[in-house]
Design a protein around this motif. Structure first.
Motif, PDB file in Angstrom:
ATOM      1  N   THR A 336       8.491  12.513   3.292  1.00 26.76           N
ATOM      2  CA  THR A 336       9.661  11.659   3.095  1.00 26.76           C
ATOM      3  C   THR A 336      10.857  12.527   2.754  1.00 26.76           C
ATOM      4  N   SER A 363       9.357   5.778  11.975  1.00 23.96           N
ATOM      5  CA  SER A 363       9.435   6.181  10.568  1.00 23.96           C
ATOM      6  C   SER A 363       9.596   4.906   9.764  1.00 23.96           C
ATOM      7  N   SER A 389       7.594   9.533   7.320  1.00 28.15           N
ATOM      8  CA  SER A 389       6.929   9.589   8.634  1.00 28.15           C
ATOM      9  C   SER A 389       5.529  10.143   8.489  1.00 28.15           C
ATOM     10  N   ARG A 400       9.867  13.993  12.762  1.00 30.45           N
ATOM     11  CA  ARG A 400      10.136  12.552  12.895  1.00 30.45           C
ATOM     12  C   ARG A 400      11.105  12.058  11.825  1.00 30.45           C
ATOM     13  N   SER A 401      10.875  12.481  10.583  1.00 30.41           N
ATOM     14  CA  SER A 401      11.780  12.031   9.514  1.00 30.41           C
ATOM     15  C   SER A 401      13.210  12.487   9.825  1.00 30.41           C
ATOM     16  N   ASN A 404      15.016  10.590  12.647  1.00 26.65           N
ATOM     17  CA  ASN A 404      15.499   9.276  12.222  1.00 26.65           C
ATOM     18  C   ASN A 404      16.645   9.363  11.227  1.00 26.65           C
TER      19      ASN A 404
END
Ligand code: AMP
Ligand code: GLY
Length: 423
Positions: A336, A363, A389, A400-401, A404
């Motif tokens: 996170t 996410s 994520s 991914r985090s 986003n």
């Protein structure tokens, strides 16, 4: 089951998100909650320190269980308050009673507990106005840096780490005689400095048995490379690579088992989460602190990795049958990253409109300091959003985090781009 969660941060959104997935849940309320908790339950406008207001609501709605997010109501005795009021005494409170919450509420209490039960921790002394001179002498015997901790709760700001002896003495005086941290600092714990890498370990405890939750590492400093001021936490990851089986076996045998046995031996009834802040010193775990609640932002990676029904585990705590419950953990990595207000952890502005929430894919966005104004979500705190994520490894989850985070924005938004950099 109708459940009430107390609190309004990212931790409480993650807890509420997890509870909302339980097959045992009927209605979920969050007091006071935020714009994120509103999406998984019903927000109730009651503050966490308004015990009478909470009581009235619990009676009116027929709440079956209360989950306490932050430490303040626990340290101030919300669990005892429930037990003392016969209309609500039957409602289980997940979170320890006032006496047990001193493990977080008083550094001296927790150090004495550790000493009594031979739990590895830094050497220490506790000093007040009566023996401040012994405090100066204690400091003279230590090697720098010097660690000074206000005994009581100081909103996460009560720990000072100082390189110079003269500064350490000055701060000791200021805490004891000039109310630097108010009454929290009337008594000061001075500790030996432990050099190593930190780890957050969490257990659920029903008073006699425990379950270990996924461990996490949080990133406390505002600046990249772990520089600048301390914050509530700028990001977290789980699992933690160095917390391998060998290390976690040491944590369980040298810390968790002695802690739970010590609680029983001392007649300290503990029902709830226990957060054990550790330092890994050359492969051996030492306790830095206990908290009587979950961590934030650690909860935003721990809850996503818990596969078991959390209300089943909470029921195990309430009925002291935790040992009969199963705990199932997702093998994937969860990360996170916190998006915070410009200026945080110093002064910052609130009320900035947040954009991009609908564009986030793959996410989860846990809200920390947000408020809903009709359909518009605006900032309402220093830490604003935690973007969590999953990934097959740390890199995949972090990528991914960060993808986003690029879609999210508000005026002055900031986040660290190096979470996990040291692993
Ligand atoms: P605490 O509020 O006790 O968690 O302390 C805040 C932070 O200070 C911890 O997360 C550590 O980074 C650091 N700290 C506390 N105690 C020590 C210690 N004895 N040695 C080194 N660092 C410490
Ligand atoms: N992230 C550290 C804490 O919740 O205390």
């Amino acid at each position: 089951m109708d459940v009430l969660v107390l609190g309004s941060g990212g931790r409480e959104h993650a807890l509420a998100w997890k509870i909302a997935q339980s097959s045992q849940l009927d209605k979920l309320f969050i007091a006071p909650g935020n714009a994120g908790t509103k999406e998984v339950g019903t927000n109730v406008n009651i503050k966490v320190d308004d015990f009478e207001g909470i009581k009235d609501f619990v009676i009116k709605e027929g709440i079956d269980m209360v989950i306490v997010g932050p430490e303040d109501p626990l340290v101030n005795g919300i669990h005892d308050f429930f037990l003392a009021n016969k209309e609500i005494a039957h409602v289980p409170v997940i979170g320890p009673k006032k006496f047990a919450a001193q493990l977080e509420g008083s550094k001296d209490f927790s150090k004495q507990f550790m000493k009594r039960h031979k739990i590895p921790t830094a050497k220490y002394g506790t000093f007040t106005a009566e023996n401040i001179d012994e405090g100066y002498q204690f400091l003279e015997k230590l090697k720098p840096p010097f660690v000074l901790k206000a005994d009581g709760l100081a909103a996460g700001k009560g720990v000072l780490i100082l390189d110079k002896l003269a500064d350490a003495k000055k701060e000791l005086y200021s805490m004891i005689h000039e109310n630097k941290f108010g009454s929290a600092g009337a008594s000061v714990v001075i500790e030996e400095f432990l050099k190593g890498i930190e780890l957050s370990v969490f257990i659920l405890c029903d008073g006699k048995s425990y379950k270990i939750l996924p461990e996490a590492k949080d990133y406390k400093r505002i600046g990249e490379g772990d520089t600048g001021l301390n914050t509530g936490g700028m990001g977290a990851i789980s699992p933690v690579p160095f917390a391998n089986t060998t290390f976690m076996d040491k944590v369980e045998n040298q810390i968790i088992i002695p802690v739970v046995k010590g609680l029983v031996a001392d007649n300290i009834d503990y029902q709830g989460f226990l957060f054990i802040g550790l330092m890994n010193v050359k492969g051996d775990p030492y306790v830095i602190e206990f908290n009587c609640r979950m961590g934030d932002p650690e909860t935003e990676v721990v809850m996503p990795r818990l596969r078991s029904d959390i209300l089943d585990l909470f029921d195990g705590i309430a009925t002291r049958t935790l040992s009969e419950r199963d705990i199932d953990i997702d093998e994937r990595t969860a990360t996170t990253v916190m998006m915070v207000s410009g200026g945080y952890p110093g002064d910052y502005q609130k009320g900035k409109k947040i954009t991009g929430l609908n564009q986030v894919k793959e996410s989860m966005v846990f809200h920390a300091g947000t408020i809903a104004d009709g359909p518009v979500v605006t900032t309402n705190g220093g830490r604003v959003l935690a973007v969590t994520s999953y990934g097959k490894n740390l890199d995949a989850a972090l990528t991914r985090s960060y993808e986003n985070l690029e879609k999210l924005d508000f005026e002055g938004a900031y986040y660290r781009k190096d979470i996990g950099f040291d692993l």
